[in-house]
Design a protein around this motif. Structure first.
Motif, PDB file in Angstrom:
ATOM      1  N   VAL A 101       4.201 -41.216 -14.963  1.00  0.00           N
ATOM      2  CA  VAL A 101       5.245 -42.000 -15.640  1.00  0.00           C
ATOM      3  C   VAL A 101       6.450 -42.185 -14.722  1.00  0.00           C
ATOM      4  O   VAL A 101       7.004 -43.288 -14.616  1.00  0.00           O
ATOM      5  N   TYR A 102       6.853 -41.113 -14.024  1.00  0.00           N
ATOM      6  CA  TYR A 102       8.018 -41.194 -13.130  1.00  0.00           C
ATOM      7  C   TYR A 102       7.790 -42.209 -12.007  1.00  0.00           C
ATOM      8  O   TYR A 102       8.697 -42.973 -11.653  1.00  0.00           O
ATOM      9  N   VAL A 103       6.592 -42.203 -11.434  1.00  0.00           N
ATOM     10  CA  VAL A 103       6.270 -43.141 -10.355  1.00  0.00           C
ATOM     11  C   VAL A 103       6.450 -44.584 -10.826  1.00  0.00           C
ATOM     12  O   VAL A 103       6.903 -45.444 -10.065  1.00  0.00           O
ATOM     13  N   TYR A 104       6.159 -44.834 -12.096  1.00  0.00           N
ATOM     14  CA  TYR A 104       6.242 -46.194 -12.630  1.00  0.00           C
ATOM     15  C   TYR A 104       7.655 -46.579 -13.064  1.00  0.00           C
ATOM     16  O   TYR A 104       8.079 -47.717 -12.835  1.00  0.00           O
ATOM     17  N   ILE A 105       8.371 -45.672 -13.722  1.00  0.00           N
ATOM     18  CA  ILE A 105       9.659 -46.067 -14.310  1.00  0.00           C
ATOM     19  C   ILE A 105      10.870 -45.523 -13.551  1.00  0.00           C
ATOM     20  O   ILE A 105      11.996 -45.939 -13.809  1.00  0.00           O
TER      21      ILE A 105
ATOM     22  N   GLU B 293       5.343 -50.940 -20.292  1.00  0.00           N
ATOM     23  CA  GLU B 293       6.382 -51.870 -20.740  1.00  0.00           C
ATOM     24  C   GLU B 293       7.727 -51.561 -20.093  1.00  0.00           C
ATOM     25  O   GLU B 293       8.447 -52.469 -19.664  1.00  0.00           O
ATOM     26  N   TYR B 294       8.074 -50.275 -19.986  1.00  0.00           N
ATOM     27  CA  TYR B 294       9.339 -49.892 -19.352  1.00  0.00           C
ATOM     28  C   TYR B 294       9.334 -50.256 -17.869  1.00  0.00           C
ATOM     29  O   TYR B 294      10.356 -50.677 -17.312  1.00  0.00           O
ATOM     30  N   ALA B 295       8.178 -50.099 -17.219  1.00  0.00           N
ATOM     31  CA  ALA B 295       8.061 -50.449 -15.800  1.00  0.00           C
ATOM     32  C   ALA B 295       8.244 -51.957 -15.605  1.00  0.00           C
ATOM     33  O   ALA B 295       8.885 -52.400 -14.631  1.00  0.00           O
ATOM     34  N   LYS B 296       7.690 -52.739 -16.531  1.00  0.00           N
ATOM     35  CA  LYS B 296       7.825 -54.201 -16.454  1.00  0.00           C
ATOM     36  C   LYS B 296       9.297 -54.603 -16.612  1.00  0.00           C
ATOM     37  O   LYS B 296       9.795 -55.458 -15.856  1.00  0.00           O
ATOM     38  N   LYS B 297       9.981 -53.978 -17.574  1.00  0.00           N
ATOM     39  CA  LYS B 297      11.401 -54.289 -17.790  1.00  0.00           C
ATOM     40  C   LYS B 297      12.237 -53.881 -16.577  1.00  0.00           C
ATOM     41  O   LYS B 297      13.176 -54.591 -16.194  1.00  0.00           O
TER      42      LYS B 297
END
Length: 411
Positions: free
Chosen positions: A233-237, A395-399
């Protein structure tokens, strides 16, 4: 009485569930024979969730796809990627842990009547036939691959429908969602019944003999939930992942732990996604899909129990071969829901990689059923809570990416 009920509903659901857990434990310890009627609440709760989940998935997906505008973007590809990465890493962690902490089993009998899949092709074949299952049959048997396939096809076909039809679909979808919220509000009673039944029926004494293998399994599952998944999750957001991780465990994992059913937890996950403000077009597909292919917990179970059999039989295995097990367990785990008996019955398939006879592998399956009281509960909690976790992460990564692009353009 009405005021009391209103005040009770104002308390957060998690706190009410904790009250239900405590009440279930106390009743099981104090009046195990005099309060057997309590277990019916658990059966009714799980039954209600299982009953509403297939219909919920069908109408939510049809509604979401039929209203989807041409060119509208969802995060399904990213979510599937996250599911695949997490499931593979779960199997890999289990392999490493099994080499660092090798465990041997006292093999038992009693699993001869079970029928495991003969190979990975049979697992994949089962999945393919589930896709083309009769829609009524898919709903009756909670075949979510089949339900998703029909919902997607019908949703695409209804894209050209008139607004009245789409409004009707939307109203039905909203009505079913409301019913789900009513059922979830009864979770404290349901959890109380499930906890009571678990303590009275199984207890914890039967787990002592298999403490080492259970400790290794649970240790891997907790490591995935609290270390590996947060790192992904951290890597993405690029933010502290633990507030989201703990919320998913608290509001999804806790219910899944006691229901021991990813299918029954789909309505709970849908409700949590709505509370997190996620895109309905995305989570109405990703959550039921995750209940089928996001099986990190199953990959752990397959890897740990297979390597326990390897150590018990004294088979020399190099780490490279064991690494292949990580891939095999990840692929097999994705097909676990299509096989009677779930992840445990895929152990003979993985064991065949090391030349372990089927009769020995089935004895390992029997051990899995013995420790299944906790193993299956924790496995389901990890699988189900991570469905929401990775849906939110995508979704958070996209935003975050969109916000970054806006900053770059403005600069």
């Amino acid at each position: 009485m009405k005021n009391l009920f209103h005040k009770w509903n104002q308390i957060s659901l998690v706190k009410r569930i904790l009250v239900g857990i405590i009440a279930g434990i106390l009743l099981a310890l104090l009046v195990p024979d005099g309060a057997k009627w309590v277990s019916i609440f658990g059966s009714l709760f799980v039954g209600a969730l299982k009953a509403v989940a297939p219909v919920l998935v069908l109408f939510l997906v049809i509604d979401a796809i039929s209203k989807q505008r041409s060119g509208a973007k969802t995060n399904i590809k990213s979510i599937i990627g996250l599911y695949a990465i997490s499931t593979f890493l779960a199997g890999f962690v289990a392999v490493v842990a099994s080499f660092v902490f090798p465990v041997k089993l006292s093999l038992v009998t009693g699993a001869e009547d079970l029928t495991p899949p003969s190979g990975i092709l049979e697992v994949l074949q089962t999945l393919l036939f589930n896709i083309v299952d009769n829609p009524i049959n898919a709903l009756i048997n909670a075949n979510y691959i089949g339900i998703l396939a029909w919902a997607i096809v019908l949703g695409i076909a209804l894209k050209s429908a008139n607004d009245t039809t789409k409004t009707l679909l939307s109203n039905v979808s909203d009505a079913i969602t409301t019913v789900v919220k009513w059922i979830i509000s009864l979770a404290p009673l349901g959890i109380m019944g499930l906890v009571f039944d678990a303590f009275v029926t199984n207890g914890l004494s039967s787990l002592m003999e298999y403490g080492k293998i259970l400790a290794l399994l649970l240790g891997c599952l907790f490591f995935i939930a609290l270390v590996v998944n947060p790192l992904i999750v951290y890597v993405y957001i690029r933010q502290n992942p633990y507030p989201l991780v703990f919320r998913c465990i608290r509001e999804s994992g806790m219910t899944a732990f006691f229901t021991r059913s990813s299918a029954a937890n789909i309505p709970v996950n849908m409700n949590l996604c709505e509370k997190l403000g996620l895109n309905k077009d995305t989570y109405s597909v990703s959550i039921p899909l995750g209940g089928t292919i996001n099986m990190g917990g199953a990959a752990v179970t397959i890897s740990v129990l297979t390597l326990a059999a390897v150590h018990t039989l004294g088979i020399e295995v190099d780490f490279g071969t064991a690494l292949i097990l990580s891939v095999l367990s990840a692929v097999s785990a994705a097909g676990a829901s299509g096989v009677a008996g779930g992840s445990l019955l895929l152990i003979p398939l993985a064991s065949s990689l090391f030349g372990i006879p089927n009769d020995v592998a089935m004895q390992v399956v029997a051990v899995g059923f013995i420790i299944g009281v906790l193993q299956d509960s924790c496995e389901t909690a990890l699988n189900s809570s991570s469905d929401v976790l990775f849906t939110a992460t995508a979704e958070y990564a996209k935003k975050r990416k969109e916000k970054k692009n806006v900053v770059i353009k403005s600069a």
